[in-house]
Design a protein around this motif. Structure first.
Motif, PDB file in Angstrom:
ATOM      1  N   LEU A 126      -9.816 -24.923  17.913  1.00 53.82           N
ATOM      2  CA  LEU A 126      -9.398 -23.603  17.443  1.00 53.82           C
ATOM      3  C   LEU A 126      -9.434 -23.496  15.916  1.00 53.82           C
ATOM      4  O   LEU A 126      -9.818 -22.471  15.371  1.00 53.82           O
ATOM      5  CB  LEU A 126      -7.981 -23.289  17.954  1.00 53.82           C
ATOM      6  N   GLU A 140     -16.354 -28.254   9.289  1.00 56.49           N
ATOM      7  CA  GLU A 140     -16.575 -26.814   9.469  1.00 56.49           C
ATOM      8  C   GLU A 140     -15.824 -26.004   8.430  1.00 56.49           C
ATOM      9  O   GLU A 140     -16.335 -25.020   7.892  1.00 56.49           O
ATOM     10  CB  GLU A 140     -16.164 -26.382  10.881  1.00 56.49           C
ATOM     11  N   GLN A 163     -23.908 -36.014  20.305  1.00 56.57           N
ATOM     12  CA  GLN A 163     -22.638 -35.423  20.708  1.00 56.57           C
ATOM     13  C   GLN A 163     -22.503 -35.551  22.212  1.00 56.57           C
ATOM     14  O   GLN A 163     -23.401 -35.189  22.951  1.00 56.57           O
ATOM     15  CB  GLN A 163     -22.607 -33.945  20.311  1.00 56.57           C
ATOM     16  N   ASP A 168     -20.670 -33.778  24.036  1.00 54.15           N
ATOM     17  CA  ASP A 168     -20.518 -32.454  24.651  1.00 54.15           C
ATOM     18  C   ASP A 168     -21.777 -31.599  24.509  1.00 54.15           C
ATOM     19  O   ASP A 168     -21.750 -30.412  24.741  1.00 54.15           O
ATOM     20  CB  ASP A 168     -19.299 -31.724  24.061  1.00 54.15           C
ATOM     21  N   ARG A 171     -15.471 -32.862  17.480  1.00 59.42           N
ATOM     22  CA  ARG A 171     -14.136 -32.407  17.826  1.00 59.42           C
ATOM     23  C   ARG A 171     -13.450 -33.374  18.775  1.00 59.42           C
ATOM     24  O   ARG A 171     -14.081 -33.950  19.631  1.00 59.42           O
ATOM     25  CB  ARG A 171     -14.252 -31.077  18.549  1.00 59.42           C
TER      26      ARG A 171
END
Lengths: 149, 149
Positions: B122, B128, B146, B148, B115
């Protein structure tokens, strides 16, 4: 690339389908399958209401799980896989990610039920969060057809 | 199960990595690879500002794409795949889902960048949404790690 597979399963139909894909990957170099079942701690919360029966119910659940896990092990062993069975209690996402990292798996293969409510829509499903955070390839087997497609 | 693979690619490093997984799947019964590149119509919008150069720029882009697609075709053919190259202009998600359905592919294999902004958080990333709506298994190859995670 497909050598060591992590297979998180909730024993659902779609997990069953994922198992067939794992078998098929033998020809692509898959050798080892780690079968992981996570007992969702949220689902155990209700048992605090019946403290007298807690250990009896847990024992019953664990016995059921062991039986299904043994059947999966037999299937995969018959296909030539080295199999490791893992049962953990906790949050499914956390346990899947921890196991994937600790065991340095090549790939994660899992069934996905799709989304069921607004909370999941915002937070993402377990499979989406596995993809986001696992750092290894993820093969997602979905239900035959998504109703919301 | 892996017979007919749809490989949507944006020619990025992570798509490159996905291609290696496709090759490896030959041993698991993969036979046919449909290589799909979608020219994102949003990215073409800026060209309306330079109408005089529009067709020249498009021709240049298409030539570049054809070159990269031919290289991918050569690689997959060398591994024994039947290859089909498809270039479409539109919304990547829509074109991927339409192609998957029209061609009745067995599986979709794609690279994912993860992302990048709140909007994607959102709405979900392309990968996905492919998983949610394709109704066939999806193998997602992510960047190495990743940030995150």
């Amino acid at each position: 690339m497909f050598k060591k597979i992590l297979f998180p399963t909730d024993f659902s139909d779609v997990s069953r389908k994922a198992l067939e894909y794992i078998k098929q990957l033998k020809g692509a170099g898959a050798q080892e399958a780690m079968v992981l079942h996570v007992i969702d701690e949220k689902e155990l919360a209700v048992l605090s209401r019946v403290p007298d029966h807690y250990s009896q119910i847990i024992a019953h659940i664990e016995k059921d799980i062991a039986k299904v896990m043994a059947a999966i092990e037999a299937e995969l062993t018959a296909e030539g896989f080295r199999v490791q069975l893992i049962v953990k209690t906790g949050r499914p996402l956390t346990e899947i990610l921890t196991t994937a990292a600790d065991e340095k798996v090549s790939i994660i293969i899992l069934g996905s039920h799709g989304r069921s409510n607004i909370g999941e829509m915002l937070l993402g499903s377990v499979s989406e969060n596995v993809i986001r955070h696992a750092g290894v390839p993820v093969l997602v087997i979905s239900r035959e057809m998504q109703q919301d497609a």
